[in-house]
Write an enzyme that holds these catalytic residues in place. Structure first.
Site, PDB file in Angstrom:
ATOM      1  N   HIS A  25      33.570  34.214  29.114  1.00  0.00           N
ATOM      2  CA  HIS A  25      34.984  34.604  29.024  1.00  0.00           C
ATOM      3  C   HIS A  25      35.891  33.530  29.603  1.00  0.00           C
ATOM      4  O   HIS A  25      35.446  32.654  30.342  1.00  0.00           O
ATOM      5  CB  HIS A  25      35.224  35.982  29.641  1.00  0.00           C
ATOM      6  CG  HIS A  25      35.195  36.054  31.141  1.00  0.00           C
ATOM      7  ND1 HIS A  25      36.312  35.893  31.904  1.00  0.00           N
ATOM      8  CD2 HIS A  25      34.185  36.316  32.011  1.00  0.00           C
ATOM      9  CE1 HIS A  25      36.005  36.071  33.187  1.00  0.00           C
ATOM     10  NE2 HIS A  25      34.713  36.316  33.277  1.00  0.00           N
ATOM     11  N   ASP A  73      34.853  31.884  38.430  1.00  0.00           N
ATOM     12  CA  ASP A  73      34.814  32.996  37.486  1.00  0.00           C
ATOM     13  C   ASP A  73      36.104  33.037  36.678  1.00  0.00           C
ATOM     14  O   ASP A  73      37.103  33.561  37.168  1.00  0.00           O
ATOM     15  CB  ASP A  73      34.601  34.303  38.254  1.00  0.00           C
ATOM     16  CG  ASP A  73      34.657  35.524  37.353  1.00  0.00           C
ATOM     17  OD1 ASP A  73      34.582  35.377  36.127  1.00  0.00           O
ATOM     18  OD2 ASP A  73      34.765  36.646  37.898  1.00  0.00           O
ATOM     19  N   GLU A 110      38.081  39.613  29.402  1.00  0.00           N
ATOM     20  CA  GLU A 110      36.850  40.203  29.952  1.00  0.00           C
ATOM     21  C   GLU A 110      37.177  41.047  31.165  1.00  0.00           C
ATOM     22  O   GLU A 110      36.623  42.125  31.360  1.00  0.00           O
ATOM     23  CB  GLU A 110      35.865  39.082  30.338  1.00  0.00           C
ATOM     24  CG  GLU A 110      34.493  39.588  30.760  1.00  0.00           C
ATOM     25  CD  GLU A 110      34.306  39.734  32.267  1.00  0.00           C
ATOM     26  OE1 GLU A 110      33.198  40.068  32.690  1.00  0.00           O
ATOM     27  OE2 GLU A 110      35.273  39.520  33.046  1.00  0.00           O
ATOM     28  N   GLU A 111      38.081  40.525  31.991  1.00  0.00           N
ATOM     29  CA  GLU A 111      38.396  41.244  33.233  1.00  0.00           C
ATOM     30  C   GLU A 111      39.088  42.581  32.955  1.00  0.00           C
ATOM     31  O   GLU A 111      39.131  43.444  33.815  1.00  0.00           O
ATOM     32  CB  GLU A 111      39.255  40.369  34.165  1.00  0.00           C
ATOM     33  CG  GLU A 111      38.635  39.007  34.524  1.00  0.00           C
ATOM     34  CD  GLU A 111      37.411  39.107  35.436  1.00  0.00           C
ATOM     35  OE1 GLU A 111      36.924  40.228  35.687  1.00  0.00           O
ATOM     36  OE2 GLU A 111      36.941  38.031  35.888  1.00  0.00           O
ATOM     37  N   ASP A 163      28.769  33.827  32.554  1.00  0.00           N
ATOM     38  CA  ASP A 163      30.104  34.178  33.036  1.00  0.00           C
ATOM     39  C   ASP A 163      30.503  33.053  33.986  1.00  0.00           C
ATOM     40  O   ASP A 163      31.135  32.078  33.590  1.00  0.00           O
ATOM     41  CB  ASP A 163      30.018  35.564  33.692  1.00  0.00           C
ATOM     42  CG  ASP A 163      31.367  36.129  34.074  1.00  0.00           C
ATOM     43  OD1 ASP A 163      32.146  35.364  34.676  1.00  0.00           O
ATOM     44  OD2 ASP A 163      31.645  37.301  33.793  1.00  0.00           O
ATOM     45  N   HIS A 188      36.817  36.775  42.675  1.00  0.00           N
ATOM     46  CA  HIS A 188      37.960  37.593  42.222  1.00  0.00           C
ATOM     47  C   HIS A 188      39.176  37.512  43.143  1.00  0.00           C
ATOM     48  O   HIS A 188      40.010  38.413  43.148  1.00  0.00           O
ATOM     49  CB  HIS A 188      37.546  39.067  42.032  1.00  0.00           C
ATOM     50  CG  HIS A 188      36.864  39.309  40.712  1.00  0.00           C
ATOM     51  ND1 HIS A 188      36.484  40.568  40.298  1.00  0.00           N
ATOM     52  CD2 HIS A 188      36.518  38.472  39.716  1.00  0.00           C
ATOM     53  CE1 HIS A 188      35.919  40.487  39.092  1.00  0.00           C
ATOM     54  NE2 HIS A 188      35.921  39.222  38.725  1.00  0.00           N
TER      55      HIS A 188
HETATM   56 ZN   LIG Z   1      33.766  36.742  35.000  1.00  0.00          ZN
END
Ligand SMILES: [Zn+2]
Length: 409
Positions: free
Chosen positions: A62, A72, A109-110, A138, A224
């Protein structure tokens, strides 16, 4: 806060003891969310196969991030771009793959895995007819420890690929992977209990395609958050970008082998043995709860599947040694049907989109094995448990029959 001292691992960097609650501390938390409809964009590239353009090997990552997305997902995106570039170089040199290789950069994706899910649903028929596998990355590198999750049919293949790709620390990825798991491990472990949390979900749970999820991980406390940035990756996560490059190599070798293979290297006897251990677990839970469910026919079906998995690989290897292309192809086509045979069109009770009867995520994303049966058992629902046992047994028999069609006269 005034509660007991927090666990050691939760202690922070200020010169005081970090404590658990309750207060007297009060916190005023203001949350600002946008609520609007926006467009998302999947970017999908295809390198068309020369011989079998309807058979696809799909690589995906993603592209959207919570904030800067240093690891990420941008580490994975860098590896995807590099993998695609390498395939582009091969193509410019005159080479083309036997099968089609698909490179997908997912959006959103998130936000509930939206981009990959929409694409998987859109391409459902073509994917179910001819996808060999979906290989997800990912985050490619938040550290130096190789880690792979996959359906059990792919574990041997993933270890084989690891043997032929160099690790930045020296030796192969396989060797350093095995080392990090301690010397007692005969083989480095592939996590086979697949929950959710990344873009492989639609491929496994909705379409019944063998999936793998790959990463190099490490102490990644900034996940995140606003601190998952270029600076963190550059200074902490992967200085020099060696593991980004290693992932691109691993991913490319895996894709290349699948795109070029004579028959898809899926090991269903390993899968069946794994399912037998899930049956043991679920039977224990059922008997603790005093449910009357007979596991005999499911076990028998798993045994039949295990044997068929063994015989089909033997048949393929023999046919290959005898240069009997038609028989190799027959086994190959049967192998493509097996993961699909584990789906039930009616799906799981209360969530029919999830059709796979061996794996599903719990609402937390944690993995749940034999989900339809296990949920019936956990609900102490005797009647449902019996009918779910029946559905599971049928799926295991379908998987065995799919394999048998590849080598039986
Ligand atoms: Zn991710």
């Amino acid at each position: 806060m005034t509660g007991p001292a927090a666990p050691q691992a939760w202690q922070g960097g200020l010169p005081l003891t970090y404590r658990l609650g309750p207060g007297p501390a009060k916190l005023h938390l203001l949350i600002e969310n946008d609520r609007e409809v926006r467009s998302i964009w999947n970017v999908v590239g295809r390198l068309r196969g020369m011989e079998k353009s309807d058979e696809w090997v799909v690589l995906g990552n993603h592209r959207d991030a919570w904030v800067f997305g240093g690891v990420d997902p941008s580490s994975g995106t860098a590896s995807l771009m590099e993998t695609a570039r390498a395939f582009g170089d091969l193509k410019r040199s005159g080479w083309k793959p036997r099968r089609t290789v698909v490179f997908a950069s997912w959006d959103a994706e998130e936000f509930t895995l939206t981009g990959s899910t929409e694409w998987g649903e859109l391409e459902a028929e073509r994917l179910k007819a001819g996808a060999l596998a979906y290989l997800n990355v990912d985050s490619s590198a938040s550290g130096n420890r190789f880690s792979a999750s996959a359906v059990p049919a792919l574990t041997r293949f993933l270890r084989d690929v690891a043997r032929s790709v160099p690790d930045p620390s020296g030796g192969s990825i396989y060797e350093s992977w095995r080392r990090t798991e301690g010397s007692k491990a005969q083989e480095p472990e592939v996590t086979t209990r697949l929950g959710s949390g990344s873009d492989y979900t639609v491929f496994l749970n909705f379409l019944g395609i063998p999936v793998a999820d790959l990463t190099f991980d490490g102490p990644y406390g900034v996940y995140h958050s606003i601190y998952d940035s270029f600076t963190w990756v550059d200074r902490v996560g992967d200085p020099g970008y060696y593991y980004h490059a290693a992932m691109a190599r691993y991913w490319a070798v895996a894709a290349l082998r699948l795109a070029e293979c004579d028959f898809v290297p899926l090991d269903y006897s390993a899968y069946a043995r794994e399912v037998e251990s899930y049956l043991d677990e679920t039977e224990r839970t059922a008997s603790e709860r005093k449910l009357q469910v007979n596991f005999g026919s499911a076990r028998e079906a798993a045994k039949r599947w295990e044997r068929a998995g063994r015989l089909s690989l033997e048949a393929a290897n023999q046919a290959l040694a005898a240069s009997d292309g038609a028989s190799v192809e027959r086994v190959h086509q049967s192998l493509l049907k097996v993961e699909r045979a584990l789906l039930d069109p009616a799906g799981l009770a209360g969530r029919p989109w999830f059709k796979h009867l061996i794996y599903a995520p719990r609402p937390t994303y944690k993995p749940l094995v034999l989900p339809a049966l296990t949920e019936a058992v956990e609900a102490n629902d005797q009647k449902l448990a019996l009918s779910e046992m029946d559905r599971l047994t049928q799926a295991l028999n379908r998987a065995a029959a799919a394999l048998e069609s590849g080598f039986q006269k």
